[in-house]
Design a protein around this motif. Structure first.
Motif, PDB file in Angstrom:
ATOM      1  N   ILE A 247       0.863  -1.180   0.000  1.00 42.39           N
ATOM      2  CA  ILE A 247       0.000   0.000   0.000  1.00 42.39           C
ATOM      3  C   ILE A 247       0.898   1.229   0.000  1.00 42.39           C
ATOM      4  O   ILE A 247       1.725   1.399   0.899  1.00 42.39           O
ATOM      5  N   LEU A 248       0.746   2.075  -1.014  1.00 41.28           N
ATOM      6  CA  LEU A 248       1.575   3.267  -1.149  1.00 41.28           C
ATOM      7  C   LEU A 248       0.822   4.492  -0.649  1.00 41.28           C
ATOM      8  O   LEU A 248      -0.391   4.607  -0.822  1.00 41.28           O
ATOM      9  N   LEU A 249       1.583   5.416  -0.052  1.00 39.78           N
ATOM     10  CA  LEU A 249       1.031   6.674   0.454  1.00 39.78           C
ATOM     11  C   LEU A 249       1.771   7.805  -0.252  1.00 39.78           C
ATOM     12  O   LEU A 249       2.992   7.877  -0.215  1.00 39.78           O
ATOM     13  N   SER A 250       1.006   8.676  -0.909  1.00 39.34           N
ATOM     14  CA  SER A 250       1.631   9.737  -1.693  1.00 39.34           C
ATOM     15  C   SER A 250       1.092  11.095  -1.264  1.00 39.34           C
ATOM     16  O   SER A 250       0.067  11.202  -0.589  1.00 39.34           O
ATOM     17  N   ALA A 251       1.817  12.130  -1.679  1.00 39.13           N
ATOM     18  CA  ALA A 251       1.408  13.512  -1.416  1.00 39.13           C
ATOM     19  C   ALA A 251       1.451  14.257  -2.735  1.00 39.13           C
ATOM     20  O   ALA A 251       2.467  14.833  -3.108  1.00 39.13           O
ATOM     21  N   GLN A 252       0.359  14.200  -3.461  1.00 37.07           N
ATOM     22  CA  GLN A 252       0.270  14.868  -4.744  1.00 37.07           C
ATOM     23  C   GLN A 252      -0.343  16.258  -4.571  1.00 37.07           C
ATOM     24  O   GLN A 252      -0.821  16.603  -3.496  1.00 37.07           O
ATOM     25  N   ALA A 253      -0.314  17.037  -5.618  1.00 35.58           N
ATOM     26  CA  ALA A 253      -0.865  18.383  -5.550  1.00 35.58           C
ATOM     27  C   ALA A 253      -2.351  18.321  -5.196  1.00 35.58           C
ATOM     28  O   ALA A 253      -3.129  17.633  -5.854  1.00 35.58           O
ATOM     29  N   ASN A 254      -2.708  19.045  -4.121  1.00 36.79           N
ATOM     30  CA  ASN A 254      -4.101  19.129  -3.651  1.00 36.79           C
ATOM     31  C   ASN A 254      -4.671  17.770  -3.258  1.00 36.79           C
ATOM     32  O   ASN A 254      -5.892  17.613  -3.201  1.00 36.79           O
ATOM     33  N   SER A 255      -3.822  16.789  -3.020  1.00 33.93           N
ATOM     34  CA  SER A 255      -4.316  15.479  -2.615  1.00 33.93           C
ATOM     35  C   SER A 255      -3.263  14.823  -1.730  1.00 33.93           C
ATOM     36  O   SER A 255      -2.442  14.044  -2.165  1.00 33.93           O
ATOM     37  N   TRP A 256      -3.311  15.171  -0.455  1.00 32.98           N
ATOM     38  CA  TRP A 256      -2.330  14.662   0.503  1.00 32.98           C
ATOM     39  C   TRP A 256      -2.841  13.357   1.110  1.00 32.98           C
ATOM     40  O   TRP A 256      -4.029  13.146   1.254  1.00 32.98           O
ATOM     41  N   ASP A 257      -1.896  12.532   1.545  1.00 36.03           N
ATOM     42  CA  ASP A 257      -2.225  11.245   2.183  1.00 36.03           C
ATOM     43  C   ASP A 257      -3.148  10.421   1.293  1.00 36.03           C
ATOM     44  O   ASP A 257      -4.184   9.914   1.738  1.00 36.03           O
ATOM     45  N   PHE A 258      -2.778  10.276   0.016  1.00 40.35           N
ATOM     46  CA  PHE A 258      -3.605   9.528  -0.928  1.00 40.35           C
ATOM     47  C   PHE A 258      -3.066   8.115  -1.048  1.00 40.35           C
ATOM     48  O   PHE A 258      -1.877   7.886  -1.250  1.00 40.35           O
ATOM     49  N   ILE A 259      -3.955   7.137  -0.888  1.00 35.35           N
ATOM     50  CA  ILE A 259      -3.610   5.722  -0.853  1.00 35.35           C
ATOM     51  C   ILE A 259      -3.699   5.100  -2.244  1.00 35.35           C
ATOM     52  O   ILE A 259      -4.597   5.414  -3.024  1.00 35.35           O
ATOM     53  N   LYS A 260      -2.760   4.192  -2.535  1.00 37.11           N
ATOM     54  CA  LYS A 260      -2.814   3.365  -3.730  1.00 37.11           C
ATOM     55  C   LYS A 260      -2.536   1.909  -3.320  1.00 37.11           C
ATOM     56  O   LYS A 260      -1.479   1.605  -2.762  1.00 37.11           O
ATOM     57  N   VAL A 261      -3.497   1.040  -3.592  1.00 36.67           N
ATOM     58  CA  VAL A 261      -3.345  -0.390  -3.303  1.00 36.67           C
ATOM     59  C   VAL A 261      -2.810  -1.068  -4.557  1.00 36.67           C
ATOM     60  O   VAL A 261      -3.335  -0.863  -5.653  1.00 36.67           O
ATOM     61  N   LEU A 262      -1.780  -1.890  -4.402  1.00 40.20           N
ATOM     62  CA  LEU A 262      -1.171  -2.528  -5.564  1.00 40.20           C
ATOM     63  C   LEU A 262      -0.888  -3.992  -5.278  1.00 40.20           C
ATOM     64  O   LEU A 262      -1.286  -4.532  -4.253  1.00 40.20           O
TER      65      LEU A 262
END
Length: 710
Positions: free
Chosen positions: A524-539
């Motif tokens: 499970i990845l946790l990213s900090a993209q523009a205007n979208s902090w703490d966004f999860i990606k399940v892979l």
């Protein structure tokens, strides 16, 4: 004449070319000198920075070990004192002694019996019994009777909470006596205290590293050193002798203050002047309740430049410091710096002689590297960096040849190729590509190449002679496993925020009849993209089971060939018993295990091996998170996580959708917002990354090239 003119023309062109080459060599030599000088400065600075970072970590490591030993010593004394009070006969005798001493001036009849019954701890200077005010009423040494322990408000508060306390000597005391006291309670009343007398210079100093190059010592909030200093003979003060009796020897404490000058003799500064000096940088920070490390250097209590680490032990109201002279700490790096400067001078002289050849060779090598790098492609994707490798292929960072978009490319080739792995690889792509949830990794492309450095026109008919790959979106962030490892337990509101996104991804998969079977923080990845902090990606849907296909031979083959399908720490008990019987309830268990790890910073179980972990999961429910963490946590969130971790699959939530609804209903739901996430990424994450990188840099493709297949 035409021949002569032709010769002159060629000579002129040769001279012009020669002059041009000479000017070029001159410019190259100048550039080489500039580069070598700049490189020398950069290398020496990086060397100094690396040495300081290494020294800081070493100091912290040694200090942590010494703190653990001192804490263990205090804990042992507290435990032994509590064991004395746990004996009913001894306890009654102590209470009777207090009653007999109350209002009486003579010795109590029970003194001899008490002295015979209580055995002095070998790591102490004796025992004492005090009344509630702190006055010593009985001891194995009669000269202590009548003396007072300086019980502070903090000591009294801790005693009233029925907890042992460490009592320090008062500010005006001329005796270096520490006591570890345990409350003597009777009918919920504090009748007195019993404990041990400690000579910190004799017993604590023996448990800390004091060597010719470094020293660890304990001090109180007023900046008095309580343990031994290896520089006592050169300091302007007289402390206790090694064999002095702690009850009779006069104590003149070492004050951890900056004298403003290097002290070479005891007569350089008076006591009154030293008392007016400020605390050292370390003592000032520690007595404020902070812990830290300083490798830039500061003056210690001798006026010598040192580097050090410190930690304040709030439960004992003392601090511990680990210091080493800066000259000793950085002596090797200074020698190495001189060697590097000399080496760079030699290289500069040599480089001036071969500047032109070196530049030509470097340019030629660069062209070869660029050409070679340009050939490392899979279809229209250029591979740039190895991100990781596992049992199901390697993952590279790549870029599309025309779109210039960064992507992640999973590659299956070489020794990883088998009939089963190829089918499993294709199946992972097919099933993952059907999912559209924003919290599920997106698949862009799938392909097969028969030569990594060739083209698809040479594609053959044998799958075993190929390189299989699929392209997915590239996430610039960290895994939840890295979040747990580097940042520890997370805020309950943040845990709910992250679990809700994970549930959204898994809920879509369940609605499509797919079971993930390998949900864990590393997937499970946790990213900090523009205007979208703490966004999860399940892979990593490589172990997905399709409930809608009874002829799913790939899933059946994987289950039968592997004794365990998934990661034991995050597998449901029923899946461990029978991997072929995996259900959606197993994914719920895995989600609960991820929530448990986020909330506590620890896994559900500890074990020596996978078999040990599996046995514990089959037989015992995990410890409640607040018990594991040692602090109060929201009951609602704990209850929901523990329900997901139930050994009985029927006792878990009915579905992931129900779990999402119950997460939304928790009081802490919605308290972690985008502002909180942005603040964490911009402050905590960035500050920690500058001190200790969150993610080790992956080796480049040039370090680990893919092997071409025949």
């Amino acid at each position: 004449m035409p021949s002569r003119r032709k010769h002159d023309s060629e000579t002129l062109r040769s001279r012009i070319a020669s002059g041009t080459n000479q000017r070029l060599v001159g410019w190259l030599a100048t550039a080489y000198l500039v580069v070598m000088f700049a490189t020398m400065i950069w290398v020496t600075r990086e060397l100094d920075r690396s040495m300081r970072r290494l020294t800081g970590r070493s100091l912290q490591s040694i200090l942590v070990g010494n703190v653990a030993r001192v804490r263990l010593h205090f804990a042992e004394l507290e435990r032994d004192a509590e064991q004395v009070l746990a004996n009913p006969a001894t306890r009654n005798l102590l209470l009777r002694t207090l009653d007999e001493r109350s209002g009486a001036d003579g010795e109590a009849d029970s003194d001899d019996t008490l002295a015979d019954q209580i055995r002095t701890h070998p790591l102490t200077a004796g025992w004492i019994l005090t009344d509630p005010s702190g006055r010593i009423t009985c001891s194995e040494k009669p000269e202590r009777v009548g003396c007072a322990c300086a019980l502070s408000d903090l000591n009294r508060a801790q005693l009233m909470r029925s907890g042992p306390t460490l009592v320090l000597p008062p500010p005006d005391s001329d005796r270096l006596i520490l006591t570890v006291l345990c409350p003597l309670m009777d009918e919920n009343q504090l009748r007195g205290t019993f404990g041990w007398v400690i000579d910190p210079r004799r017993y604590l100093s023996a448990r800390m590293s004091i060597t010719p190059t470094d020293a660890t010592y304990v001090f109180d909030r007023s900046g008095r050193m309580l343990t031994r200093s290896r520089f006592e003979s050169r300091l302007p003060l007289a402390s206790l002798e090694n064999d002095a009796d702690v009850d009779t020897a006069t104590w003149k404490p070492i004050l951890i203050r900056d004298p403003g000058t290097f002290l070479t003799s005891p007569d350089e500064i008076s006591d009154a002047e030293l008392l007016r000096r400020p605390l050292t940088h370390m003592a000032d920070q520690a007595t404020r309740g902070s812990s830290g490390v300083n490798t830039d250097g500061y003056n210690d209590y001798r006026g010598v430049r040192v580097v050090g680490a410190w930690q304040w032990l709030a439960d004992y109201n003392v601090g511990m410091a680990m210091e080493i002279d800066a000259d000793e700490a950085f002596g090797p790096v200074n020698i190495l710096r001189r060697v590097i400067i000399g080496l760079f001078c030699l290289l500069t002289v040599a480089g001036l002689c071969v500047a032109g050849l070196a530049l030509w060779s470097a340019r030629l090598q660069q062209r070869l590297k660029d050409r070679d790098r340009g050939r490392r492609r899979l279809g229209q994707y250029e591979l740039t960096e190895l991100l990781g490798a596992g049992g199901m292929g390697s993952v590279y960072r790549g870029r599309h040849q025309y779109l210039r978009r960064d992507v992640a490319i999973k590659v299956l080739e070489g020794e990883d190729l088998s009939r089963q792995s190829i089918e499993r690889f294709r199946r992972e792509v097919q099933l993952t590509s059907t999912l559209r949830h924003p919290n599920t990794i997106a698949i862009y492309d799938y392909g097969q190449a028969h030569r990594l450095y060739g083209d698809d026109s040479k594609k053959g008919t044998d799958d075993m002679d190929g390189v299989f790959y699929y392209v997915m979106e590239y996430i610039d962030g960290i895994s939840l496993q890295q979040l747990i490892d580097f940042y520890g337990p997370q805020d309950p509101a943040r845990v709910i925020h992250l679990l809700h996104q994970i549930c959204g991804s898994i809920a879509e998969a369940h609605e499509a009849g797919l079971i993930h079977r390998d949900i864990k923080p590393a997937n499970i990845l946790l990213s900090a993209q523009a205007n979208s902090w703490d966004f999860i990606k399940v892979l990593d849907f490589g172990l997905v089971k399709d409930l809608g296909r009874v002829d799913d031979t790939v899933a059946l083959t994987m289950t039968r060939s592997d004794s365990i399908t998934g990661t034991p720490l995050y597998m449901a008990p029923e899946t461990i018993r029978d991997p072929s019987a995996a259900t959606m309830a197993g994914d719920l268990y895995s989600i609960g295990a991820v929530g448990y790890a986020l909330l506590t910073g620890q896994t559900t179980y500890d074990g020596e091996s996978a078999i040990d972990l599996c046995l514990k999961q089959l037989e015992h429910a995990p410890v409640r998170p607040e018990v594991r963490l040692g602090r109060v946590l929201p009951d609602g969130l704990q209850d929901l996580i523990m329900q997901c971790l139930s050994l009985d699959a029927e006792a878990r939530p009915a579905s992931v959708s129900e779990l999402m609804a119950r997460l939304d209903a928790l009081p802490e739901s919605g308290r972690w917002n985008q502002a909180d996430s942005a603040l964490w990424w911009e402050t905590v994450f960035e500050a920690n990354r500058q001190r200790t990188p969150v993610e080790t840099k992956n080796p480049t493709l040039a370090d680990h090239p893919l092997e071409p297949t025949s």
